[in-house]
Design an enzyme around this catalytic site. Structure first.
Site, short mmCIF file in Angstrom:
data_model
loop_
_atom_site.label_atom_id
_atom_site.label_comp_id
_atom_site.label_asym_id
_atom_site.label_seq_id
_atom_site.Cartn_x
_atom_site.Cartn_y
_atom_site.Cartn_z
N TYR A 142 29.76 32.27 40.33
CA TYR A 142 29.19 32.37 41.43
C TYR A 142 27.89 31.42 41.43
CZ TYR A 142 30.43 36.86 43.44
OH TYR A 142 31.26 37.76 44.44
N LYS A 192 39.68 36.97 30.80
CA LYS A 192 41.03 36.25 31.11
C LYS A 192 41.14 35.18 30.09
CE LYS A 192 44.82 35.51 33.47
NZ LYS A 192 45.87 36.44 33.77
N ASP A 224 44.00 40.99 35.10
CA ASP A 224 45.02 41.44 35.94
C ASP A 224 45.32 42.69 35.35
OD1 ASP A 224 45.86 40.10 33.52
OD2 ASP A 224 47.43 39.03 34.38
N ASP A 248 32.99 41.81 40.71
CA ASP A 248 32.85 41.78 42.10
C ASP A 248 34.18 42.65 42.73
OD1 ASP A 248 32.10 41.52 44.86
OD2 ASP A 248 33.23 39.65 44.98
N ASP A 252 35.13 46.74 43.64
CA ASP A 252 35.65 47.33 45.25
C ASP A 252 36.68 47.98 44.98
OD1 ASP A 252 33.52 45.76 46.60
OD2 ASP A 252 35.04 45.40 48.14
C1 IPM Z 1 28.77 42.50 46.47
C2 IPM Z 1 29.32 41.67 47.43
C3 IPM Z 1 28.47 40.38 47.46
C4 IPM Z 1 28.86 39.62 45.97
C5 IPM Z 1 28.64 39.42 48.41
C6 IPM Z 1 27.98 39.81 49.69
C7 IPM Z 1 27.67 37.89 48.13
O1 IPM Z 1 30.58 41.45 47.55
O2 IPM Z 1 27.53 42.73 45.96
O3 IPM Z 1 29.69 42.86 45.43
O4 IPM Z 1 29.93 38.86 46.17
O5 IPM Z 1 28.39 39.86 44.98
MG MG Z 2 31.67 42.58 46.30
#
Ligand code: IPM
Ligand code: MG
Length: 357
Positions: A142, A192, A224, A248, A252
């Protein structure tokens, strides 16, 4: 009477709606627990671009740095996707994380009994899941340099750099080890290392720290495989330690174990200074301004703020209990709606949560 200064960052999309709910609840719960909260709202993301031309005005960062805690709703809107990167809402959020030196992002994933059938996974796979993703937040790909786009040999090339210093790995690994000692004592570090040098360094540093935490059982998993294991058998995990990008993605995925990403809070912490508390979900521009959002991840983020950021565990317990109570009573926002439940909008859900305190 204890006093805490909270900066609220409503941001974009559904942000203002869920912020209003969280604020009402925080006001109510602080009165009941005998402390005072003062709130200051600041712009960030797309709303800050509209107001000032910048996704993270210097005044917002300064207010956040001098607060006792910061509660952020969400940023981002497709309206800004064509702006140059330094002017986009996401850049504001990354600037805030970097500017507040919040290198540790904690994303707890716990199955709520009342929502067990809201998950797309089978009940027997997710029952009892209680894991925590510890994501490195201010390094990795990032923020790595060099990055950019160049013309070369009549072609165009885009590139980013995934890089970690040993000291960066050590400080996030220590956070994960410390938390593991307070949980079930199992730490799984995700990388990885079969392909990436940066991951081999990551793995070596985690192994080097392991002997100082003899009570923690350490394992390593390729990213993975971790993605697969999260849906195959999520109960095997206690603490998952990851770099910025892998965290990240995996957070999710882990969020969906609970049925909706609309349930998951997070905390971002540095070595000192205020923490930033925010839902894992985004700004949901498709339902913004329609009173359809689920405010629960925001309310649970407010609870994390009370517990970790402001040392008000009793008030945090009460907010979390209110969420459980309202769900057990069958109230649902659209993202979680199921047969036999009562469908509510964002504001009405806020009212039920207030009643449940
Ligand atoms: C998160 C989001 C952020 C990230 C975005 C909005 C920049 O997806 O907080 O997980 O990638 O960190
Ligand atoms: Mg995110």
């Amino acid at each position: 009477m204890a006093q805490h200064r909270v900066v609220l960052l409503p941001g974009d999309g559904i942000g203002p709606e869920i912020t209003a709910v969280a604020r009402q609840l925080l006001e109510a719960v602080s009165k009941r627990h005998g402390f005072e909260l003062s709130f200051e709202e600041q712009p960030i993301g797309g709303s800050a671009i509209d107001a000032t031309g910048e996704p993270l005005p210097a005044s917002t960062l300064a207010a956040c740095r001098s607060a006792d805690a910061v509660l952020l709703a969400a940023i981002g809107s497709p309206r800004f996707d064509t702006l140059p990167r330094e002017k986009r809402p996401e850049t504001g959020l990354l600037g805030l994380r970097a500017g507040m030196e919040l290198f540790a992002n904690l994303r707890p994933v716990k199955i709520v009994q009342a929502l067990i059938d809201a998950s797309s996974l089978k009940r027997e796979v997710i029952e009892g899941v209680d894991l925590l993703v510890v994501r490195e937040l201010t390094g990795g790909i990032y923020f790595g340099q060099p990055k950019g786009r160049i013309e070369a040999d009549g072609d165009e090339r885009g590139f980013n750099t995934m890089t970690y210093a040993a000291s960066e790995v050590d400080r996030i690994a220590r956070v994960a080890f410390d938390i593991a000692t307070q949980r079930q004592g199992r730490l799984c570090s995700v990388d990885k290392a079969n392909v990436l040098d940066v991951s081999q360094l990551w793995r070596d540093r985690v192994d080097a720290l392991a002997p100082t935490y003899s009570e923690v059982e350490v394992s390593h998993m390729y990213v993975d495989n971790a993605a697969m294991q999260l849906v195959r058998d999520p109960r095997q995990f206690d603490v998952l330690l990851t770099g910025n990008l892998f965290g990240d993605i995996l957070s999710d995925e882990a969020a969906m174990l609970t049925g909706s990403i609309g349930m998951l809070p997070s905390a971002s912490l540095g070595s000192d200074g205020p923490g930033l508390f925010e839902p894992v979900h985004g700004s949901a521009p498709d339902i913004a301004g329609q009173d359809k959002a689920n405010p629960m991840a925001m309310v649970l983020s407010a609870a994390m703020m009370l517990r970790i950021g402001l040392n008000q565990a009793g008030a945090a317990d009460e907010l979390e209990a209110a969420v459980d109570k309202v769900l057990a009573a069958g109230f649902r926002t659209g993202d979680l709606m199921a047969d036999g439940c009562i469908s509510l909008g964002c504001a009405a859900m806020g009212q039920e949560l207030l009643k449940a305190l």
